[in-house]
Each structure stands twice: as C-alpha cells, then as structure tokens.
Design an enzyme around this catalytic site. Structure first.
Site, PDB file in Angstrom:
ATOM      1  N   MET A 155       0.837  -1.201   0.000  1.00  0.00           N
ATOM      2  CA  MET A 155       0.000   0.000   0.000  1.00  0.00           C
ATOM      3  C   MET A 155       0.875   1.256   0.000  1.00  0.00           C
ATOM      4  O   MET A 155       0.865   2.064   0.926  1.00  0.00           O
ATOM      5  CB  MET A 155      -0.945  -0.021   1.211  1.00  0.00           C
ATOM      6  CG  MET A 155      -2.022   1.048   1.214  1.00  0.00           C
ATOM      7  SD  MET A 155      -3.053   1.078  -0.270  1.00  0.00           S
ATOM      8  CE  MET A 155      -4.154  -0.322   0.035  1.00  0.00           C
ATOM      9  N   GLY A 156       1.658   1.392  -1.078  1.00  0.00           N
ATOM     10  CA  GLY A 156       2.399   2.630  -1.297  1.00  0.00           C
ATOM     11  C   GLY A 156       1.538   3.601  -2.083  1.00  0.00           C
ATOM     12  O   GLY A 156       0.315   3.486  -2.129  1.00  0.00           O
ATOM     13  N   THR A 236       1.625  -5.449 -11.747  1.00  0.00           N
ATOM     14  CA  THR A 236       2.210  -4.325 -12.475  1.00  0.00           C
ATOM     15  C   THR A 236       3.388  -3.751 -11.689  1.00  0.00           C
ATOM     16  O   THR A 236       3.797  -2.619 -11.924  1.00  0.00           O
ATOM     17  CB  THR A 236       1.166  -3.213 -12.721  1.00  0.00           C
ATOM     18  OG1 THR A 236       0.599  -2.804 -11.470  1.00  0.00           O
ATOM     19  CG2 THR A 236       0.062  -3.687 -13.646  1.00  0.00           C
ATOM     20  N   ARG A 238       6.841  -5.710 -10.179  1.00  0.00           N
ATOM     21  CA  ARG A 238       8.045  -6.297 -10.747  1.00  0.00           C
ATOM     22  C   ARG A 238       7.823  -7.792 -10.925  1.00  0.00           C
ATOM     23  O   ARG A 238       7.201  -8.452 -10.098  1.00  0.00           O
ATOM     24  CB  ARG A 238       9.253  -6.057  -9.852  1.00  0.00           C
ATOM     25  CG  ARG A 238       9.788  -4.622  -9.874  1.00  0.00           C
ATOM     26  CD  ARG A 238      10.416  -4.275 -11.223  1.00  0.00           C
ATOM     27  NE  ARG A 238      11.040  -2.966 -11.227  1.00  0.00           N
ATOM     28  CZ  ARG A 238      10.435  -1.840 -11.587  1.00  0.00           C
ATOM     29  NH1 ARG A 238       9.149  -1.877 -11.954  1.00  0.00           N
ATOM     30  NH2 ARG A 238      11.083  -0.695 -11.577  1.00  0.00           N
ATOM     31  N   GLU A 267      12.926  -9.518 -18.865  1.00  0.00           N
ATOM     32  CA  GLU A 267      12.308  -8.610 -19.832  1.00  0.00           C
ATOM     33  C   GLU A 267      13.341  -8.187 -20.889  1.00  0.00           C
ATOM     34  O   GLU A 267      14.462  -7.844 -20.534  1.00  0.00           O
ATOM     35  CB  GLU A 267      11.742  -7.380 -19.123  1.00  0.00           C
ATOM     36  CG  GLU A 267      10.603  -7.729 -18.171  1.00  0.00           C
ATOM     37  CD  GLU A 267       9.989  -6.520 -17.486  1.00  0.00           C
ATOM     38  OE1 GLU A 267      10.484  -5.386 -17.699  1.00  0.00           O
ATOM     39  OE2 GLU A 267       9.011  -6.695 -16.735  1.00  0.00           O
ATOM     40  N   HIS A 286       5.441  -4.071 -20.064  1.00  0.00           N
ATOM     41  CA  HIS A 286       5.897  -3.146 -19.022  1.00  0.00           C
ATOM     42  C   HIS A 286       5.573  -1.692 -19.389  1.00  0.00           C
ATOM     43  O   HIS A 286       6.456  -0.848 -19.530  1.00  0.00           O
ATOM     44  CB  HIS A 286       7.406  -3.302 -18.777  1.00  0.00           C
ATOM     45  CG  HIS A 286       7.831  -2.838 -17.420  1.00  0.00           C
ATOM     46  ND1 HIS A 286       8.868  -3.413 -16.725  1.00  0.00           N
ATOM     47  CD2 HIS A 286       7.377  -1.827 -16.621  1.00  0.00           C
ATOM     48  CE1 HIS A 286       9.029  -2.799 -15.571  1.00  0.00           C
ATOM     49  NE2 HIS A 286       8.134  -1.823 -15.489  1.00  0.00           N
TER      50      HIS A 286
END
Length: 320
Positions: A155-156, A236, A238, A267, A286
């Site tokens: 929860m950033g 969404t 890493r 990636e 990404h």
C-alpha cells in the site's frame, strides 16, 4: 568545464536541452534498444553522472569502471537494477522518480484488471479471427468487477491510487503492507489483513510491492493455492515477485482463473515463455507508466536529479 554525463537511451529533445545547459552530454542514440553492456562499461569510465533506465544493470563491475561517478539518476520508481549497497559505500548518490507516475500506473493497473476479468483481448481476437458466428448466452463470459473484493499487496502511493479506483467500483478493499496505514484506512475505508487472509478472500489480488530480496517469489505455489479458483492475479510491480513457474501451473490446472501481467522476471519476456501459451493470461510489455505526459514528467524529474547531483546540490528524490 561542464561535468560529463551519460544518458543511456534517446530521450525527449527538451529534456536533453535542459541537461545540456549544465552538462556535457553523451547520449546513446537508440530509442528502442538498450545500450550494449560492453559499450556502457567503456562509456562510464570518465563520467560524473548517469541518466539510466531499468534496462541498465548498474552493478559493482560497472561501478568499478566509473571512478568519477557522483550520481545515478534512474528514470523509474523501482531501483532494483542498481546495486544500492555498493553505490552507498562509494558515496554515489542514487535517485529515482516517484510520484509523477502514480496515477498513470494505477490507471494501467485497473485497465489490466478490467481487460483480464472481462476477457477483452480474447474477445477482440475472437472477432478478428473470424470466430464470431452468433451471439451466445455464455460466450466469452468473464468475472464481475463491481461489488467484488480486491486485495492489494503493497500500500504505497500506487497501491493507494488503485484502492481509490476500486472504491469507485464499490469493491471491498483489503490490503497487506509491511506497515499498517491507519490514515489510509480512515480516508479510504480499506481493511488491513495478513497476506494469507487477503489471498483467501480476494477476487482480485493486485501486486503493488517493491522488488527486494524479501519479496522475491513472494507469490509462489503455497500462496497461489490459497486463492479462489475464480480469482485473478494482477502484477504491475516487478516480475520477480511472482514465481512464474508456479503461476503457470496454477493457471493451467485451474487453481486460479486468470492473470494480468505487465512485468516479467526476464524482460523482454522470451517469446516461448509458457505463460504466453495460455488463453487466460493478458500480457503487456511493461507499460505501467507509459502515457506521453507521464514519461516526459519522469524524464524531467530524472534530469533535475542528475543536474543537482553533479553540481553539488541535493536532488529531490534520493534513494541513497
């Protein structure tokens, strides 16, 4: 004499002009492909600052080649591409670009959630491939979003922004975070819980945590087994936070219903990756922060961090 800096990818002319007023700029001219490692190792030998992307691995070996380096300006919020400990030991300032991409990434996260739950990509391809012969009662049916339960892991800033969007869909919002956030609970009406409970009760599990050694493969076989068979996983953040082999097995064996992925452990994701063979996986390259306005803002913020770092000022967003 102007400090010499390296920009590892072609960026907007207006941002290059800003940096060029203060610095001598060496910029890799390709917009699409990363600078080759061997060239990067050579170019850092006499620079004081580097403007880099998450595609560049700034490790101890590279830093050994950069004795004059003062600042690493990463055009991203995450910084797991940089060896923070080595940079700190050598007195190199590391900066990032938080804040400016919060709402854009939350938009993309919720768009991916919607696309996965309602099978948007699959339905579009259904028409394009000539398969739509008639309307049918259960054809391409998906999962509801409105009135369901979403569990947010991390929860950033972006997690909070996703929670705000979820409240607009009358969703019950559960969250798990290292530190409980009473102010966010009061403001948004979200509910703190342990991760096992979140996994068991959520219809949508959304990964918003940073990638660290502690969060590597945070979601693996055990965690996926706790989720509902009808649940959807959205990542969404890493790629390394989710054990991709475990996710493939859960999706293939109907352990969970679907997944929406904007990030992968490697990636670009290999074309023959098993997850790409499954119809219940929506994949994106990404693009969480990929709006024109946001990417320009990120570049300007990274430029400001870089300029301040090489001119002896304290950048606005210091990681170490």
């Amino acid at each position: 004499m102007k400090p010499k800096i390296l920009i590892t990818r072609k960026i907007a002319d207006e941002v290059v002009s800003k940096i060029s007023e203060v610095c001598e700029v060496d910029m890799w001219p390709d917009e699409e492909r990363p600078i080759p490692r061997e060239i990067l190792e050579k170019k850092v030998e006499d620079i004081e600052g580097i403007f880099c992307l998450i595609t560049e691995t700034i490790d101890e070996k590279l830093l050994n080649n950069a004795p004059k380096l003062k600042v690493i300006s990463n055009m991203a919020v995450g910084h797991n591409n940089i060896d923070i400990n080595v940079a700190k030991e050598r007195g190199i300032t590391v900066t990032n670009t938080p804040g400016v991409l919060t709402e854009t990434t939350a938009d993309l996260t919720f768009a991916l959630l919607m696309a996965t739950s309602r099978r948007i990509i699959e339905a579009s391809n259904f028409i394009r491939n000539g398969n739509w012969k008639a309307w049918a009662p259960m054809q391409l049916t998906g999962q509801d979003v409105f009135g369901t339960t979403i569990g947010i892991i991390g929860m950033g800033r972006i997690g909070e922004a996703v929670a705000r969007r979820a409240k607009g869909f009358d969703m019950k919002v559960l969250y798990y975070n290292r530190n409980r956030k009473h102010d966010i609970e009061e403001m948004l009406g979200v509910h703190y819980t342990d991760m096992d409970t979140l996994l068991q009760q959520s219809d949508f599990v959304v990964i918003m945590a940073p990638y660290t050694p502690e969060t590597n493969n945070l979601i693996s076989h055990r965690e996926l087994s706790l989720m509902k068979n009808s649940a959807i996983l959205i990542n969404t953040a890493r790629g390394g936070i989710v054990d991709e082999d475990a996710l493939y097995q859960a999706l293939k064996n109907n352990g969970i219903w679907a997944a929406g992925l904007d990030v992968f452990a490697t990636e670009p994701v290999p074309f023959d990756h098993p997850l790409l063979t499954l119809p219940n996986v929506v994949t994106l390259p990404h693009i969480g922060s990929a709006s024109i306005r946001t990417r320009i803002k990120m570049a300007h913020l990274a430029a400001d961090n870089l300029i301040n770092g090489v001119t002896g000022k304290i950048p606005a967003h210091v990681v170490v």
